[in-house]
Design a protein around this motif. Structure first.
Motif, PDB file in Angstrom:
ATOM      1  N   ILE A  87       0.880  -1.219   0.076  1.00  0.00           N
ATOM      2  CA  ILE A  87       0.070   0.026   0.004  1.00  0.00           C
ATOM      3  C   ILE A  87       0.942   1.274   0.166  1.00  0.00           C
ATOM      4  O   ILE A  87       1.816   1.177   0.730  1.00  0.00           O
ATOM      5  CB  ILE A  87      -0.994   0.091   1.222  1.00  0.00           C
ATOM      6  CG1 ILE A  87      -1.878  -1.242   1.218  1.00  0.00           C
ATOM      7  CG2 ILE A  87      -1.728   1.287   1.264  1.00  0.00           C
ATOM      8  CD1 ILE A  87      -2.752  -1.466   2.263  1.00  0.00           C
ATOM      9  N   GLY A  88       0.463   2.017  -0.837  1.00  0.00           N
ATOM     10  CA  GLY A  88       1.298   3.356  -0.949  1.00  0.00           C
ATOM     11  C   GLY A  88       0.477   4.680  -1.074  1.00  0.00           C
ATOM     12  O   GLY A  88      -0.781   4.442  -1.352  1.00  0.00           O
ATOM     13  N   HIS A  89       1.145   5.835  -1.718  1.00  0.00           N
ATOM     14  CA  HIS A  89       0.445   7.051  -1.911  1.00  0.00           C
ATOM     15  C   HIS A  89      -0.414   7.514  -0.855  1.00  0.00           C
ATOM     16  O   HIS A  89      -1.657   7.553  -1.049  1.00  0.00           O
ATOM     17  CB  HIS A  89      -0.243   6.804  -3.138  1.00  0.00           C
ATOM     18  CG  HIS A  89      -0.363   8.196  -3.895  1.00  0.00           C
ATOM     19  ND1 HIS A  89      -1.404   8.965  -3.743  1.00  0.00           N
ATOM     20  CD2 HIS A  89       0.517   8.995  -4.616  1.00  0.00           C
ATOM     21  CE1 HIS A  89      -1.184  10.189  -4.540  1.00  0.00           C
ATOM     22  NE2 HIS A  89      -0.276   9.959  -5.061  1.00  0.00           N
ATOM     23  N   GLY A  90       0.087   7.381   0.485  1.00  0.00           N
ATOM     24  CA  GLY A  90      -0.836   7.758   1.709  1.00  0.00           C
ATOM     25  C   GLY A  90      -1.858   6.886   1.907  1.00  0.00           C
ATOM     26  O   GLY A  90      -3.138   7.267   2.416  1.00  0.00           O
ATOM     27  N   GLY A  91      -1.778   5.847   1.615  1.00  0.00           N
ATOM     28  CA  GLY A  91      -2.720   4.600   1.794  1.00  0.00           C
ATOM     29  C   GLY A  91      -3.876   4.804   0.594  1.00  0.00           C
ATOM     30  O   GLY A  91      -5.024   3.848   1.172  1.00  0.00           O
ATOM     31  N   LEU A 107      -7.887   2.789  -4.165  1.00  0.00           N
ATOM     32  CA  LEU A 107      -8.570   2.152  -3.148  1.00  0.00           C
ATOM     33  C   LEU A 107     -10.049   3.069  -2.734  1.00  0.00           C
ATOM     34  O   LEU A 107     -10.761   2.521  -1.869  1.00  0.00           O
ATOM     35  CB  LEU A 107      -7.908   2.400  -1.772  1.00  0.00           C
ATOM     36  CG  LEU A 107      -6.644   1.234  -2.150  1.00  0.00           C
ATOM     37  CD1 LEU A 107      -5.837   1.020  -0.638  1.00  0.00           C
ATOM     38  CD2 LEU A 107      -7.251  -0.158  -2.487  1.00  0.00           C
ATOM     39  N   GLN A 108     -10.179   4.015  -3.627  1.00  0.00           N
ATOM     40  CA  GLN A 108     -11.557   4.869  -3.409  1.00  0.00           C
ATOM     41  C   GLN A 108     -12.426   4.191  -4.194  1.00  0.00           C
ATOM     42  O   GLN A 108     -13.472   3.789  -3.652  1.00  0.00           O
ATOM     43  CB  GLN A 108     -11.471   6.273  -4.137  1.00  0.00           C
ATOM     44  CG  GLN A 108     -10.434   6.916  -3.072  1.00  0.00           C
ATOM     45  CD  GLN A 108     -10.904   7.235  -1.722  1.00  0.00           C
ATOM     46  OE1 GLN A 108     -12.018   7.405  -1.202  1.00  0.00           O
ATOM     47  NE2 GLN A 108      -9.980   7.110  -0.762  1.00  0.00           N
ATOM     48  N   SER A 109     -12.268   3.636  -5.313  1.00  0.00           N
ATOM     49  CA  SER A 109     -12.976   3.178  -6.435  1.00  0.00           C
ATOM     50  C   SER A 109     -12.834   1.496  -6.581  1.00  0.00           C
ATOM     51  O   SER A 109     -13.718   0.720  -7.307  1.00  0.00           O
ATOM     52  CB  SER A 109     -13.002   3.692  -7.847  1.00  0.00           C
ATOM     53  OG  SER A 109     -11.490   3.420  -8.420  1.00  0.00           O
ATOM     54  N   PHE A 110     -11.730   1.067  -6.071  1.00  0.00           N
ATOM     55  CA  PHE A 110     -11.255  -0.143  -6.263  1.00  0.00           C
ATOM     56  C   PHE A 110     -11.009  -0.737  -7.630  1.00  0.00           C
ATOM     57  O   PHE A 110     -11.423  -1.858  -7.989  1.00  0.00           O
ATOM     58  CB  PHE A 110     -12.024  -1.392  -5.477  1.00  0.00           C
ATOM     59  CG  PHE A 110     -12.227  -1.064  -4.075  1.00  0.00           C
ATOM     60  CD1 PHE A 110     -11.124  -1.381  -3.153  1.00  0.00           C
ATOM     61  CD2 PHE A 110     -13.183  -0.445  -3.463  1.00  0.00           C
ATOM     62  CE1 PHE A 110     -11.051  -1.391  -1.855  1.00  0.00           C
ATOM     63  CE2 PHE A 110     -13.292  -0.277  -2.033  1.00  0.00           C
ATOM     64  CZ  PHE A 110     -11.997  -0.782  -1.189  1.00  0.00           C
ATOM     65  N   GLU A 111     -10.924   0.305  -8.452  1.00  0.00           N
ATOM     66  CA  GLU A 111     -10.523   0.227  -9.970  1.00  0.00           C
ATOM     67  C   GLU A 111      -9.111  -0.171 -10.148  1.00  0.00           C
ATOM     68  O   GLU A 111      -8.281   0.604  -9.614  1.00  0.00           O
ATOM     69  CB  GLU A 111     -10.957   1.146 -10.794  1.00  0.00           C
ATOM     70  CG  GLU A 111     -12.625   1.442 -10.423  1.00  0.00           C
ATOM     71  CD  GLU A 111     -13.454   0.122 -11.319  1.00  0.00           C
ATOM     72  OE1 GLU A 111     -12.978  -0.371 -12.390  1.00  0.00           O
ATOM     73  OE2 GLU A 111     -14.222  -0.403 -10.923  1.00  0.00           O
ATOM     74  N   CYS A 112      -8.683  -0.956 -11.298  1.00  0.00           N
ATOM     75  CA  CYS A 112      -7.107  -0.972 -11.671  1.00  0.00           C
ATOM     76  C   CYS A 112      -6.841   0.305 -12.584  1.00  0.00           C
ATOM     77  O   CYS A 112      -7.612   0.323 -13.401  1.00  0.00           O
ATOM     78  CB  CYS A 112      -7.020  -2.319 -12.412  1.00  0.00           C
ATOM     79  SG  CYS A 112      -5.412  -2.436 -12.977  1.00  0.00           S
ATOM     80  N   GLU A 131       5.313   6.764  -0.261  1.00  0.00           N
ATOM     81  CA  GLU A 131       4.320   7.625  -0.160  1.00  0.00           C
ATOM     82  C   GLU A 131       3.823   8.404  -1.441  1.00  0.00           C
ATOM     83  O   GLU A 131       2.716   8.857  -1.512  1.00  0.00           O
ATOM     84  CB  GLU A 131       4.702   8.731   0.973  1.00  0.00           C
ATOM     85  CG  GLU A 131       4.491   8.262   2.327  1.00  0.00           C
ATOM     86  CD  GLU A 131       3.186   7.513   2.716  1.00  0.00           C
ATOM     87  OE1 GLU A 131       2.067   8.274   2.444  1.00  0.00           O
ATOM     88  OE2 GLU A 131       3.221   6.248   3.333  1.00  0.00           O
ATOM     89  N   GLU A 132       4.722   8.588  -2.088  1.00  0.00           N
ATOM     90  CA  GLU A 132       4.425   9.092  -3.579  1.00  0.00           C
ATOM     91  C   GLU A 132       3.768   8.168  -4.603  1.00  0.00           C
ATOM     92  O   GLU A 132       3.388   8.575  -5.481  1.00  0.00           O
ATOM     93  CB  GLU A 132       5.605   9.730  -4.174  1.00  0.00           C
ATOM     94  CG  GLU A 132       5.889  11.271  -3.722  1.00  0.00           C
ATOM     95  CD  GLU A 132       6.795  11.083  -2.403  1.00  0.00           C
ATOM     96  OE1 GLU A 132       7.635  10.060  -2.174  1.00  0.00           O
ATOM     97  OE2 GLU A 132       6.371  11.722  -1.392  1.00  0.00           O
ATOM     98  N   GLY A 133       3.658   6.923  -4.191  1.00  0.00           N
ATOM     99  CA  GLY A 133       3.183   5.965  -5.323  1.00  0.00           C
ATOM    100  C   GLY A 133       4.014   5.250  -6.159  1.00  0.00           C
ATOM    101  O   GLY A 133       3.714   4.486  -6.799  1.00  0.00           O
ATOM    102  N   ALA A 134       5.383   5.354  -5.807  1.00  0.00           N
ATOM    103  CA  ALA A 134       6.352   4.567  -6.756  1.00  0.00           C
ATOM    104  C   ALA A 134       6.444   3.266  -6.454  1.00  0.00           C
ATOM    105  O   ALA A 134       6.176   3.047  -5.098  1.00  0.00           O
ATOM    106  CB  ALA A 134       7.738   5.510  -6.467  1.00  0.00           C
ATOM    107  N   ALA A 135       6.616   2.378  -7.293  1.00  0.00           N
ATOM    108  CA  ALA A 135       6.615   1.101  -7.056  1.00  0.00           C
ATOM    109  C   ALA A 135       8.313   0.694  -6.887  1.00  0.00           C
ATOM    110  O   ALA A 135       8.832   0.869  -8.067  1.00  0.00           O
ATOM    111  CB  ALA A 135       6.076   0.282  -7.729  1.00  0.00           C
ATOM    112  N   PHE A 136       8.896  -0.351  -5.901  1.00  0.00           N
ATOM    113  CA  PHE A 136      10.195  -0.632  -5.920  1.00  0.00           C
ATOM    114  C   PHE A 136       9.901  -2.014  -6.267  1.00  0.00           C
ATOM    115  O   PHE A 136       9.198  -2.970  -5.454  1.00  0.00           O
ATOM    116  CB  PHE A 136      11.117  -0.302  -4.648  1.00  0.00           C
ATOM    117  CG  PHE A 136      11.052   1.054  -4.664  1.00  0.00           C
ATOM    118  CD1 PHE A 136      12.243   1.675  -5.142  1.00  0.00           C
ATOM    119  CD2 PHE A 136      10.051   1.731  -3.786  1.00  0.00           C
ATOM    120  CE1 PHE A 136      12.407   3.193  -5.060  1.00  0.00           C
ATOM    121  CE2 PHE A 136      10.307   3.364  -3.961  1.00  0.00           C
ATOM    122  CZ  PHE A 136      11.245   3.878  -4.121  1.00  0.00           C
ATOM    123  N   VAL A 137      10.773  -2.675  -7.314  1.00  0.00           N
ATOM    124  CA  VAL A 137      10.322  -4.353  -7.628  1.00  0.00           C
ATOM    125  C   VAL A 137      11.532  -4.939  -7.828  1.00  0.00           C
ATOM    126  O   VAL A 137      12.563  -4.558  -8.262  1.00  0.00           O
ATOM    127  CB  VAL A 137       9.509  -4.339  -9.206  1.00  0.00           C
ATOM    128  CG1 VAL A 137       9.326  -5.575  -9.559  1.00  0.00           C
ATOM    129  CG2 VAL A 137       8.152  -3.559  -9.017  1.00  0.00           C
TER     130      VAL A 137
END
Length: 160
Positions: A87-91, A107-112, A131-137
């Motif tokens: 979970i990111g981007h402020g939850g 997570l507001q709309s549950f849409e991809c 917190e900015e929504g970046a993904a580290f993979v």
């Protein structure tokens, strides 16, 4: 298998479910709640203040309301087991990783809102977000890659 909650009551167990008070190890002899609904093994979990997310070998992500332990949604899109959740981007965003794809869920709309195909790297083995929504993979090719939030969302826009 239906989605349900099983409660195991024990006078030795003081933990009152997800988000319960801290309990000494010796007091917990059995799970106080078991959430069921996946058709295969649960492979990963993540949570925020409102929801528990469980990813499974069935390729689905179940969204469980923490206030009453009910499954409120099933997120579909992965064709293979869901390997990691973060979970990111402020939850407000859930990231999910399959073997070679990353999905971003609002997570507001549950849409991809984004799908990134990582076929050029090894199989995904780890996932974290900021917190900015970046993904580290992390992947089986011994590398860690950063996918910026803007590029994740732009990838989805380009696919439309």
């Amino acid at each position: 298998m239906s989605e349900s909650l099983h409660s195991h009551h024990s006078h030795h167990c003081a933990w009152k479910g997800i988000g319960g008070a801290e309990t000494p190890r010796e007091a917990v002899s059995a799970a106080s709640h078991v959430l069921t609904g996946h058709t295969g093994p649960v492979t990963t979990v993540a949570f925020n203040e409102r929801y528990l997310f469980s990813g499974g070998a069935d390729g689905h992500i179940r969204v469980w309301a923490l206030d009453d332990n009910t499954c409120i949604r099933t997120l579909s899109g992965h064709r293979n087991p869901v390997r990691r959740l973060s979970i990111g981007h402020g939850g407000n965003v859930l990231m999910s990783a399959g073997a070679r794809t990353i999905r971003m869920w609002d997570l507001q709309s549950f849409e991809c809102v984004s799908v990134v195909n990582t076929n050029t790297v090894g199989s995904i083995t780890a996932l974290a977000t900021d917190e900015e929504g970046a993904a580290f993979v992390g992947s089986s090719d011994c590398g860690v890659r950063k996918y910026c939030a803007e590029s994740l969302v732009n990838t989805m826009r380009d696919m439309r």
